[in-house]
Write an enzyme that holds these catalytic residues in place. Structure first.
Site, PDB file in Angstrom:
ATOM      1  N   GLY A  10      -6.765   8.206   9.065  1.00 21.42           N
ATOM      2  CA  GLY A  10      -6.401   8.698   9.888  1.00 21.42           C
ATOM      3  C   GLY A  10      -7.461   8.720  11.444  1.00 21.42           C
ATOM      4  N   THR A  15      -6.586   2.881  10.122  1.00 26.12           N
ATOM      5  CA  THR A  15      -7.417   3.590  11.724  1.00 26.12           C
ATOM      6  C   THR A  15      -8.357   2.533  12.572  1.00 26.12           C
ATOM      7  OG1 THR A  15      -6.549   5.425  10.222  1.00 26.12           O
ATOM      8  CG2 THR A  15      -8.762   5.914  13.119  1.00 26.12           C
ATOM      9  N   ASP A  20       0.715  -0.777   0.022  1.00 22.61           N
ATOM     10  CA  ASP A  20       0.187  -0.345   0.066  1.00 22.61           C
ATOM     11  C   ASP A  20       0.798   1.122  -0.048  1.00 22.61           C
ATOM     12  OD1 ASP A  20      -2.068   0.855  -0.193  1.00 22.61           O
ATOM     13  OD2 ASP A  20      -2.431   2.182   2.167  1.00 22.61           O
ATOM     14  N   HIS A  21       0.221   2.446  -0.605  1.00 19.89           N
ATOM     15  CA  HIS A  21       0.748   3.988  -0.708  1.00 19.89           C
ATOM     16  C   HIS A  21       3.065   3.201  -1.085  1.00 19.89           C
ATOM     17  CE1 HIS A  21      -2.227   6.681   0.249  1.00 19.89           C
ATOM     18  NE2 HIS A  21      -2.747   5.579   1.000  1.00 19.89           N
ATOM     19  N   HIS A  35      -9.558   4.423   0.104  1.00 14.89           N
ATOM     20  CA  HIS A  35      -8.679   4.889   1.089  1.00 14.89           C
ATOM     21  C   HIS A  35      -9.813   5.913   1.853  1.00 14.89           C
ATOM     22  CE1 HIS A  35      -4.684   4.102  -1.101  1.00 14.89           C
ATOM     23  NE2 HIS A  35      -5.302   3.870  -1.936  1.00 14.89           N
ATOM     24  N   ASP A  53       1.815   5.710  -5.645  1.00 16.63           N
ATOM     25  CA  ASP A  53       1.270   6.341  -5.067  1.00 16.63           C
ATOM     26  C   ASP A  53       1.950   7.588  -5.611  1.00 16.63           C
ATOM     27  OD1 ASP A  53       0.503   8.314  -3.490  1.00 16.63           O
ATOM     28  OD2 ASP A  53      -0.162   7.855  -1.211  1.00 16.63           O
TER      29      ASP A  53
END
Length: 320
Positions: free
Chosen positions: A180, A257, A81-82, A210, A103
């Site tokens: 977040g 999160t 991811d990312h 996301h 990304d």
């Protein structure tokens, strides 16, 4: 059974979504695989560059591979991811991953296309799926912070051009979510009209959400009652909106999160109630069971429970 994300999305599009869950340590991996086996739900296990630096990429992949042996009745993909190119080239060459994300969303359109196309070409040579991103989400994820003023929604016309130019297998888009714990404090919710227009332009092309955590009010309240100081009043992606988004092409829902909040809740409550304890294994066992129950509810929400049977023909053919 280890598959690519493309194989998962070909089956789930428009009917249900695959939960993509970030992991950092053993207890999370146990909880995730145990939940998936019990629910008979396909899933994606994700590692970020931050997680790879924290635990070491070889350690993470070894734990994931071992979990697949402990829980053999699972259908899953392993996703980076990312990632930036340095992480992606390592993941592609070292093995263990069946999907990577480039990304380049902070670049301009042409540069994003250039970087994504290069990754697609190299990853596809190895049979690895590629997720790209168009549009910028606000919020905090690991060591990356994006101010709300620098975020922007994805333009559907750009999506059509981008996919045609890059050949990516799925696309993360900005439709109102954020990374977040402090999401949707303004109450704007998902911009479903963007998803609808993208679906009309690119039928059956897999989209990725996301910042897909819900940020449970109950979990935050319990954390704060046990001494935490998590801000209240923020909402994540609501259940009804998520179901509408899945029907409009969201195939992958990223969850990070929510699981961090569950870990915080379990450990704060445990040491509040048992201040004499110091062994990490006791709260660890509680966390794994709580995690499993929490993730099963996510599988239920995304409609993935019992869907493993849809991939049996792929298993007969040897998976990948």
């Amino acid at each position: 059974m280890l598959l690519t994300t493309k194989q998962l999305f070909n089956k789930c599009y428009g009917g249900y979504a695959i939960a993509a869950v970030n992991v950092f340590f053993m207890e999370e991996i146990h909880g995730l695989f145990a939940a998936a086996q019990e629910a008979k739900a396909p899933f994606i296990v994700q590692t970020t560059p931050f997680a790879r630096d924290y635990a070491n990429a070889k350690m993470l992949l070894a734990m994931i591979k071992t979990a697949a042996e402990i829980y053999p009745d699972t259908v899953y993909a392993v996703h980076l991811d990312h990632g930036y190119e340095s992480h992606i080239w390592d993941a592609v060459e070292s093995g263990g991953y069946t999907s990577v994300m480039i990304d380049a969303s902070h670049d301009d359109f042409e540069k994003n296309v250039e970087r994504t196309k290069a990754v697609v070409q190299k990853a596809h040579e190895k049979g690895i799926s590629v997720e790209a991103e168009l549009g910028v989400l606000a919020g905090v994820e690991d060591d990356l912070t994006v101010e709300e003023s620098h975020s922007f929604y994805t333009n559907p016309s750009d999506v059509e051009r981008f996919v045609q130019l890059t050949g990516c297998d799925s696309l993360a888009i900005a439709v109102g979510t954020s990374h977040g714990a402090y999401k949707f404090s303004g109450g704007q919710g998902l911009q479903l009209q963007i998803l609808k227009e993208i679906q009309e332009r690119l039928p059956r092309f897999p989209l990725v959400l996301h910042g897909g955590s819900n940020v449970s009010e109950e979990v935050v309240t319990r954390i704060n009652a046990a001494g935490g100081k998590i801000k209240t009043g923020a909402k994540g992606v609501q259940d009804d909106e998520l179901k509408k988004a899945i029907a409009l092409g969201i195939c992958k829902v990223n969850i990070a999160t929510d699981m961090r909040l569950v870990w915080t809740m379990v450990n704060r409550e445990f040491f509040r109630d048992k201040p004499e304890e110091f062994a990490p294994t006791t709260p660890g066992k509680i966390f794994m069971e709580t995690y499993k129950e929490f993730i099963i509810k996510k599988f239920e929400l995304t409609g993935a429970v019992g869907r493993n049977t849809e991939f049996e023909n792929l298993k007969m053919l040897g998976g990948m």
